[in-house]
Design an enzyme around this catalytic site. Structure first.
Site, PDB file in Angstrom:
ATOM      1  N   MET A   1       3.105  -0.492   2.321  1.00 23.56           N
ATOM      2  CA  MET A   1       3.998  -1.570   2.895  1.00 23.56           C
ATOM      3  C   MET A   1       4.506  -2.704   1.995  1.00 23.56           C
ATOM      4  O   MET A   1       3.961  -2.847   1.012  1.00 23.56           O
ATOM      5  CB  MET A   1       3.374  -2.174   4.233  1.00 23.56           C
ATOM      6  CG  MET A   1       4.381  -2.042   5.422  1.00 23.56           C
ATOM      7  SD  MET A   1       5.053  -0.397   5.788  1.00 23.56           S
ATOM      8  CE  MET A   1       5.767  -0.897   7.330  1.00 23.56           C
ATOM      9  N   CYS A   2       5.465  -3.306   2.551  1.00 26.12           N
ATOM     10  CA  CYS A   2       6.073  -4.473   1.685  1.00 26.12           C
ATOM     11  C   CYS A   2       6.666  -5.322   2.561  1.00 26.12           C
ATOM     12  O   CYS A   2       6.584  -5.357   3.672  1.00 26.12           O
ATOM     13  CB  CYS A   2       7.366  -3.830   0.966  1.00 26.12           C
ATOM     14  SG  CYS A   2       7.063  -2.353  -0.361  1.00 26.12           S
ATOM     15  N   ARG A   3       7.025  -6.283   2.118  1.00 31.08           N
ATOM     16  CA  ARG A   3       7.842  -7.490   2.714  1.00 31.08           C
ATOM     17  C   ARG A   3       9.176  -7.765   1.843  1.00 31.08           C
ATOM     18  O   ARG A   3       9.397  -7.705   0.680  1.00 31.08           O
ATOM     19  CB  ARG A   3       6.912  -8.892   2.880  1.00 31.08           C
ATOM     20  CG  ARG A   3       5.651  -8.644   3.318  1.00 31.08           C
ATOM     21  CD  ARG A   3       5.608  -8.926   4.895  1.00 31.08           C
ATOM     22  NE  ARG A   3       5.760  -7.414   5.437  1.00 31.08           N
ATOM     23  CZ  ARG A   3       5.716  -7.166   6.678  1.00 31.08           C
ATOM     24  NH1 ARG A   3       5.661  -8.241   7.590  1.00 31.08           N
ATOM     25  NH2 ARG A   3       5.980  -6.044   7.198  1.00 31.08           N
ATOM     26  N   ASN A 115      10.921  -1.101   3.431  1.00 34.18           N
ATOM     27  CA  ASN A 115       9.660  -1.734   3.766  1.00 34.18           C
ATOM     28  C   ASN A 115       9.090  -0.687   4.678  1.00 34.18           C
ATOM     29  O   ASN A 115       9.490  -0.478   5.763  1.00 34.18           O
ATOM     30  CB  ASN A 115       9.930  -2.877   4.502  1.00 34.18           C
ATOM     31  CG  ASN A 115       8.534  -3.491   5.403  1.00 34.18           C
ATOM     32  OD1 ASN A 115       7.360  -2.881   5.118  1.00 34.18           O
ATOM     33  ND2 ASN A 115       8.897  -4.319   6.348  1.00 34.18           N
TER      34      ASN A 115
END
Length: 244
Positions: A1-3, A115
Site C-alpha cells: 500500500m502507499c499514501r 495506492n
C-alpha cells in the site's frame, strides 16, 4: 500500500504541502493513521510538480524513505508550485524495487499514482498485461503492479479519454480480473481525478484543493470520499460521484 496526495491552488513551497503538515505525507511514511494494509511507507517516494509556463511536470523520485533524503529537504524548501502530486511507497510483494518503481509515474503533462495492490502479482495479472500491446508493455517504467495500472490508464488518456473517464474505465477493467485495491490519482496540472476503491480518500477545499489518502492535519474541512467513487477537482471545486 502507499499514501499519496495532489494539490491545485496558489503557488506554495513543496515543503508546505508534503513536509510541514503535522499528519502529512512526510509523517505518513512512518506513522500513517488510517492505512489498512502495511504499516510504513519507506520503499521509495516521489514528487511531481508544475512550473508556470511549462505544462510538462518535473519529478524528483528516490528509492529510500523520504525522511532520509537531505537533498529533498532543500528542494522542498525553495521550490514553489501551483500543482503537485506526491507519494510515499509501500511495495507490493514481488514488485520491483528502485527509483523507477516510485510514483508519480509520468507521460507528457500527466502525473499518476496508485495506492493499492493487484492480488496475485505477477502471475495472476497476465490477462491484464495482455490488454496492452508489446510496445506498451516495453514502455512500462518498472516491473510492478502500479506501473501496469498506469499503462492501462495511459492507454485511455492517449486515446482521448478525460482524466475521470480514464480512471473509471481502468478500474472497471481491472475489477473484471481481480479483487484489486485501486485508489488511483492523476493530474494534468489544472485538474485532478481520483478513485476511492478499497482504501481511504479525502479532500479539502479552501486554500486551494487537496486530495489525499488521509487528512494531513486536524483542521476542519476534510471530507471523506465514499468507497467506489470518482472524485474530480479543479481550482473551482470538487465533485464526487459513484463508479457504476
Amino acid at each position: 500500500m502507499c499514501r499519496h496526495l495532489a494539490y491545485l491552488g496558489a503557488p506554495v513551497p513543496i515543503r508546505r504541502l508534503v513536509v510541514d503538515p503535522p499528519l502529512g505525507l512526510y509523517r505518513q511514511s512512518w506513522a500513517p493513521l488510517l492505512q489498512r494494509y502495511g504499516t510504513v511507507n519507506v520503499d521509495g517516494f516521489g514528487v511531481g510538480w508544475y512550473a508556470d509556463g511549462d505544462e510538462v511536470p518535473a519529478r524528483y523520485r528516490r528509492e529510500g524513505p523520504i525522511w532520509a533524503d537531505a537533498s529533498f529537504a532543500d528542494l522542498a524548501r525553495v521550490v514553489r508550485t501551483r500543482a503537485l502530486l506526491a507519494a510515499v511507497r509501500s511495495a507490493t510483494d514481488g514488485c520491483a524495487a528502485g527509483e523507477a518503481a516510485a510514483a508519480p509515474f509520468a507521460a507528457g503533462r500527466w502525473l499518476f499514482s496508485h495506492n493499492g495492490a493487484l492480488p496475485g502479482w505477477p502471475g495472476g495479472c497476465a490477462a491484464l498485461a495482455a490488454e496492452l500491446d508489446p510496445g506498451e508493455l516495453l514502455e512500462l517504467a518498472a516491473r510492478s503492479d502500479s506501473a501496469l495500472v498506469w499503462g492501462l490508464v495511459l492507454r485511455q488518456l492517449r486515446a482521448g479519454a478525460a482524466l475521470g473517464e480514464a480512471l473509471t474505465e481502468t478500474v472497471k477493467l481491472v475489477a473484471k480480473h481481480t479483487e484489486a485495491r485501486l485508489n488511483l490519482l492523476v493530474t494534468d496540472g489544472s485538474s485532478i481525478a481520483a478513485t476511492s476503491w478499497g482504501d481511504t480518500l479525502f479532500h479539502r477545499t479552501g486554500r486551494g484543493v487537496l486530495v489525499a489518502s488521509e487528512p494531513s492535519d486536524e483542521e476542519p474541512g476534510w471530507q471523506e470520499v465514499p468507497d467506489r467513487s470518482l472524485l474530480l477537482a479543479t481550482a473551482a471545486g470538487v465533485t464526487v460521484r459513484p463508479i457504476d
